[in-house]
Write a protein that holds these residues in place. Structure first.
Motif, mmCIF file in Angstrom:
data_model
loop_
_atom_site.group_PDB
_atom_site.id
_atom_site.type_symbol
_atom_site.label_atom_id
_atom_site.label_comp_id
_atom_site.label_asym_id
_atom_site.label_seq_id
_atom_site.Cartn_x
_atom_site.Cartn_y
_atom_site.Cartn_z
ATOM 1 N N GLU A 263 0.907 -1.222 -0.018
ATOM 2 C CA GLU A 263 -0.037 0.047 0.063
ATOM 3 C C GLU A 263 0.882 1.292 -0.113
ATOM 4 N N ASP A 264 2.236 1.115 0.502
ATOM 5 C CA ASP A 264 2.910 2.319 0.531
ATOM 6 C C ASP A 264 3.584 2.627 -0.805
ATOM 7 N N ILE A 265 3.738 1.696 -1.712
ATOM 8 C CA ILE A 265 4.366 1.933 -3.094
ATOM 9 C C ILE A 265 3.716 3.118 -3.666
ATOM 10 N N ARG A 266 4.558 4.114 -4.127
ATOM 11 C CA ARG A 266 4.060 5.306 -4.888
ATOM 12 C C ARG A 266 4.790 5.283 -6.483
ATOM 13 N N VAL A 267 5.773 4.341 -6.546
ATOM 14 C CA VAL A 267 6.422 4.413 -7.816
ATOM 15 C C VAL A 267 5.669 3.629 -8.945
ATOM 16 N N PRO A 268 5.541 4.014 -10.059
ATOM 17 C CA PRO A 268 4.901 3.395 -11.223
ATOM 18 C C PRO A 268 5.439 2.068 -11.236
ATOM 19 N N ILE A 269 4.754 0.942 -11.510
ATOM 20 C CA ILE A 269 5.216 -0.596 -11.431
ATOM 21 C C ILE A 269 4.494 -1.128 -12.289
ATOM 22 N N LEU A 270 5.274 -2.176 -12.978
ATOM 23 C CA LEU A 270 4.519 -3.078 -13.913
ATOM 24 C C LEU A 270 4.807 -4.642 -13.174
ATOM 25 N N ILE A 271 3.970 -5.221 -12.954
ATOM 26 C CA ILE A 271 3.964 -6.473 -12.178
ATOM 27 C C ILE A 271 3.382 -7.528 -13.025
ATOM 28 N N GLY A 272 3.619 -8.930 -12.934
ATOM 29 C CA GLY A 272 2.872 -10.158 -13.401
ATOM 30 C C GLY A 272 3.791 -11.332 -13.224
ATOM 31 N N SER A 273 3.543 -12.213 -13.832
ATOM 32 C CA SER A 273 4.181 -14.019 -13.845
ATOM 33 C C SER A 273 3.551 -14.603 -15.277
ATOM 34 N N SER A 274 3.475 -15.807 -14.972
ATOM 35 C CA SER A 274 3.104 -16.680 -15.937
ATOM 36 C C SER A 274 2.166 -17.850 -15.054
ATOM 37 N N TRP A 275 1.518 -18.478 -15.763
ATOM 38 C CA TRP A 275 0.363 -19.324 -15.108
ATOM 39 C C TRP A 275 1.119 -20.551 -14.677
ATOM 40 N N ASP A 276 2.230 -21.061 -14.868
ATOM 41 C CA ASP A 276 2.782 -22.016 -14.330
ATOM 42 C C ASP A 276 3.682 -21.665 -12.828
ATOM 43 N N MET A 277 3.335 -20.426 -12.538
ATOM 44 C CA MET A 277 4.041 -20.143 -11.280
ATOM 45 C C MET A 277 3.131 -20.163 -10.309
ATOM 46 N N TYR A 278 2.021 -20.770 -10.146
ATOM 47 C CA TYR A 278 1.344 -20.925 -9.119
ATOM 48 C C TYR A 278 1.510 -21.366 -7.863
ATOM 49 N N PHE A 279 3.022 -21.922 -7.832
ATOM 50 C CA PHE A 279 3.493 -22.129 -6.396
ATOM 51 C C PHE A 279 4.287 -21.045 -5.828
ATOM 52 N N LEU A 280 4.423 -20.228 -6.742
ATOM 53 C CA LEU A 280 5.602 -19.118 -6.113
ATOM 54 C C LEU A 280 5.263 -17.702 -6.247
ATOM 55 N N HIS A 281 5.212 -17.079 -7.439
ATOM 56 C CA HIS A 281 5.218 -15.781 -7.790
ATOM 57 C C HIS A 281 3.630 -15.246 -8.214
ATOM 58 N N LEU A 282 2.816 -16.141 -8.590
ATOM 59 C CA LEU A 282 1.661 -15.718 -9.039
ATOM 60 C C LEU A 282 0.772 -15.258 -8.151
ATOM 61 N N PRO A 283 0.556 -15.862 -7.126
ATOM 62 C CA PRO A 283 -0.372 -15.439 -5.837
ATOM 63 C C PRO A 283 0.015 -14.059 -5.379
ATOM 64 N N GLY A 284 1.306 -13.810 -5.349
ATOM 65 C CA GLY A 284 1.832 -12.588 -4.734
ATOM 66 C C GLY A 284 1.593 -11.345 -5.604
ATOM 67 N N GLU A 285 1.779 -11.363 -7.117
ATOM 68 C CA GLU A 285 1.504 -10.499 -8.064
ATOM 69 C C GLU A 285 -0.173 -10.164 -8.054
ATOM 70 N N PHE A 286 -0.917 -11.159 -7.942
ATOM 71 C CA PHE A 286 -2.306 -10.539 -7.723
ATOM 72 C C PHE A 286 -2.718 -9.861 -6.348
ATOM 73 N N ARG A 287 -1.957 -10.136 -5.328
ATOM 74 C CA ARG A 287 -2.022 -9.376 -4.250
ATOM 75 C C ARG A 287 -1.559 -8.201 -4.274
ATOM 76 N N ALA A 288 -0.277 -7.960 -4.865
ATOM 77 C CA ALA A 288 0.139 -6.578 -5.353
ATOM 78 C C ALA A 288 -0.710 -5.829 -6.182
ATOM 79 N N TRP A 289 -1.397 -6.400 -7.141
ATOM 80 C CA TRP A 289 -2.159 -5.659 -8.039
ATOM 81 C C TRP A 289 -3.440 -5.154 -7.218
ATOM 82 N N GLU A 290 -3.912 -5.875 -6.307
ATOM 83 C CA GLU A 290 -4.917 -5.326 -5.355
ATOM 84 C C GLU A 290 -4.647 -4.307 -4.386
ATOM 85 N N LYS A 291 -3.459 -4.266 -4.018
ATOM 86 C CA LYS A 291 -3.051 -3.353 -2.836
ATOM 87 C C LYS A 291 -2.411 -2.157 -3.342
#
Length: 587
Positions: A263-291
């Motif tokens: 929630e503190d991030i004010r810097v423009p940011i591009l995030i994402g992943s690939s669908w095979d990363m369900y066990f590591l990166h993918l959940p966190g990127e959707f959390r980042a998108w929300e917050k």
């Protein structure tokens, strides 16, 4: 790269390199940087990437190959690409790794402070115009999000896909279940690491020794040779890091101080992943998108991790950095905020303004006897389906599948499952796996979900209908006297189920399904129970076990238990009688 109304920075510069440059931190520790910049005179925007791996791997010229064990850490991007287009590129080893001095503490606040200081140092160099961006995937992206939450004045943009945002939930404890194989394999690749134990200081000597003694008598931990070796020699090599993970099996201070405050991030940011990363990166990127509320974009690509050394997204990131660091309008911010690749059929990209997609409707598919998965309500006294999780005999599970779909059905988004089950042990591990099953019965794994039974308590204030939130702080034994409810998140997916395919769900207490790819294997290796158990999944009117599927197209009227082709003529039925009198009983 160019379009009718824009073009990215041209390829005009030669490259100058300065290797193993030591930058002095505020506490006197010197960290090692590899610096690449345009050879000519001038001041340029600069990109920074931070890692804990072999330094030469990040910049040595190499023809990219599919990601594999020996090259997975080449995540910096190609400095030759950026420098030739008018950027300096700095690649930094975290303290306590490679040629950097000090002790490594696994993305600690001190390491984040180091990066903040390096950014300030870069902005003051005579080759930098004062504008800094951060680039890279995985380790680089995780660190970039941590730093972005600090908002250093010179940091103007971040391109950081493939970066988990919760060290407990995303990286090491899926649904509260330890991902030990990832822990021990990943720690082997840290370059010349000198680890500082958090737990000895954070827990204190007495609590540290109590927890360490408990690990030495834990049959599940000691059944894994790599974990047993770490417990027996807790101060050797990277073992203090492994012990920090093992000694903190619930969410708490160790994890909180590493998680970025999105929630503190004010810097423009591009995030994402690939669908095979369900066990590591993918959940966190959707959390980042929300917050994250800063200017942002989300890209989720096909279920194939990037080649190594990383070069995909080079021009995509150049458009991003040209816009934010050079003031070159590449049209990027005029494009849709969300882009996801939809697997199945020929594969295609879909764009949106939001996630989950606004058109998503979650369809309930109930678990039934005989392995049926259907929208139909439960029948009276259906009972349950049982399996054993027995280290001495077999670790099995139960599977359910829909009838063949009668139309192309698009599924995009997060899934949830509510499972009612009984077990004869005070602990149960739940692994939920989603499959696309073709007409020949060939299965393709789409995504997974996990839950440790004793950590099943959800937080209603933070949960939503499509995403349960668990605090993972107050484990309670599973009641063995009656069926219990377990709410499980399955990581989002995007798949087109073609006509004739079926949606499949498997519930088990071990992640030992056949793996079809490297990352299906990497997503396995969780800590299993050594104590045998018998598990029954209940599916009846009083225990309506269900899978909620995010449908974005198709399945408008539901599945057909009959198969959807209509009734056929009964074998041996008579032909029409005289006068064209036809009996329905022949069908």
């Amino acid at each position: 790269m160019f379009a009718e109304n824009w073009q990215v920075s041209p390829r005009v510069h030669d490259v100058r390199s300065e290797l193993d440059v030591k930058i002095i931190m505020s506490d006197g520790v010197r960290v090692a940087a590899q610096i690449f910049r345009p050879a000519g005179a001038g001041r340029f925007p600069a990109l920074l990437g931070v890692h804990a791996y072999d330094a030469a791997m990040q910049y040595t010229p190499s023809r990219p190959q599919a990601v594999q064990g020996r090259n997975a850490q080449a995540e910096a991007g190609d400095p030759q690409f950026y420098v030739r287009r008018g950027y300096a590129h700095v690649i930094l080893n975290a303290r306590g790794t490679g040629q950097s001095e000090g002790e490594y503490a696994h993305y600690s606040p001190r390491e984040v402070q180091d990066v903040v200081e390096v950014i300030a140092w870069m902005a003051e160099q005579d080759w930098c115009d004062g504008n800094v961006g951060m680039f890279g995937v995985s380790y680089f992206a995780v660190c970039a999000k941590q730093v972005a939450a600090r908002n250093p004045p010179a940091l103007k943009a971040v391109f950081a896909p493939y970066g988990y945002t919760d060290f407990y939930r995303d990286k090491f404890y899926h649904g509260g279940i330890l991902a030990h194989s990832f822990l021990t394999n990943w720690s082997k690749h840290l370059a010349g690491v000198r680890v500082r134990s958090w737990s000895k200081e954070g827990l204190g000597d007495d609590e540290y020794n109590i927890r360490l003694a408990a690990l030495r008598t834990n049959p599940d931990i000691m059944a894994v040779p790599e974990l047993a070796a770490a417990v027996k020699a807790p101060d050797s090599g990277a073992n203090p890091l492994i012990l920090d993970v093992l000694l903190n099996p619930q969410d708490g201070p160790y994890w909180h101080e590493r998680n970025p405050c999105l929630e503190d991030i004010r810097v423009p940011i591009l995030i994402g992943s690939s669908w095979d990363m369900y066990f590591l990166h993918l959940p966190g990127e959707f959390r980042a998108w929300e917050k994250i509320t800063a200017p942002k974009k989300l890209i989720v690509g096909p279920p194939v991790y990037l080649d190594r050394p990383v070069y995909q997204y080079a021009f995509e990131s150049l458009r991003w950095f040209d816009h934010w660091l050079k003031g070159n309008d590449t049209g990027y911010m005029d494009e849709p905020d969300v882009r996801v690749f939809v697997v199945g059929g020929d594969g295609s990209w879909k764009t949106s303004t939001a996630w989950p997609l606004p058109e998503t409707v979650w369809h309930p598919f109930y678990l039934h006897g005989g392995g049926l998965l259907s929208e139909h309500e439960h029948w009276p006294c259906e009972g349950g389906s049982s399996y054993e999780d027995n280290n001495y005999n077999a670790r099995t599970g139960v599977s359910f599948a829909t009838p063949p779909l009668v139309e192309r059905t698009e599924v995009i988004g997060p899934l949830t499952a509510t499972i009612y089950l009984s077990t004869n042990q005070p602990e149960v591990l739940l692994f939920a796996t989603l499959w696309d099953i073709d007409p020949d019965g060939v299965r393709r794994l789409l995504t997974r979900g996990w839950l440790k039974g004793s950590m099943r308590k959800t937080n209603p204030e933070l949960s939503r209908p499509w995403l349960w939130h668990y605090d993972f702080t107050d484990p309670q034994p599973v009641d063995t006297t009656r069926p219990q409810r377990f709410d499980i998140n399955l990581v989002p997916t995007a798949n087109v189920f073609q006509k004739g395919h079926r949606i499949g769900l498997r519930i088990s207490s071990a992640d030992q399904d056949p793996a079809g790819s490297l990352f299906d294997i990497v997503g396995q290796g969780h800590l299993l129970q050594q104590q045998p158990s018998w598990v029954t999944v209940h599916h009846d009117a009083e225990h309506p076990s269900v899978l909620n599927v995010p449908v974005t197209g198709g399945n408008r009227i539901g599945t057909y238990m009959s198969g959807g082709s209509g009734a056929g003529r009964i074998v041996g039925a008579s032909a029409p009688a005289a006068g064209n009198s036809i009996s329905w009983d022949g069908w």
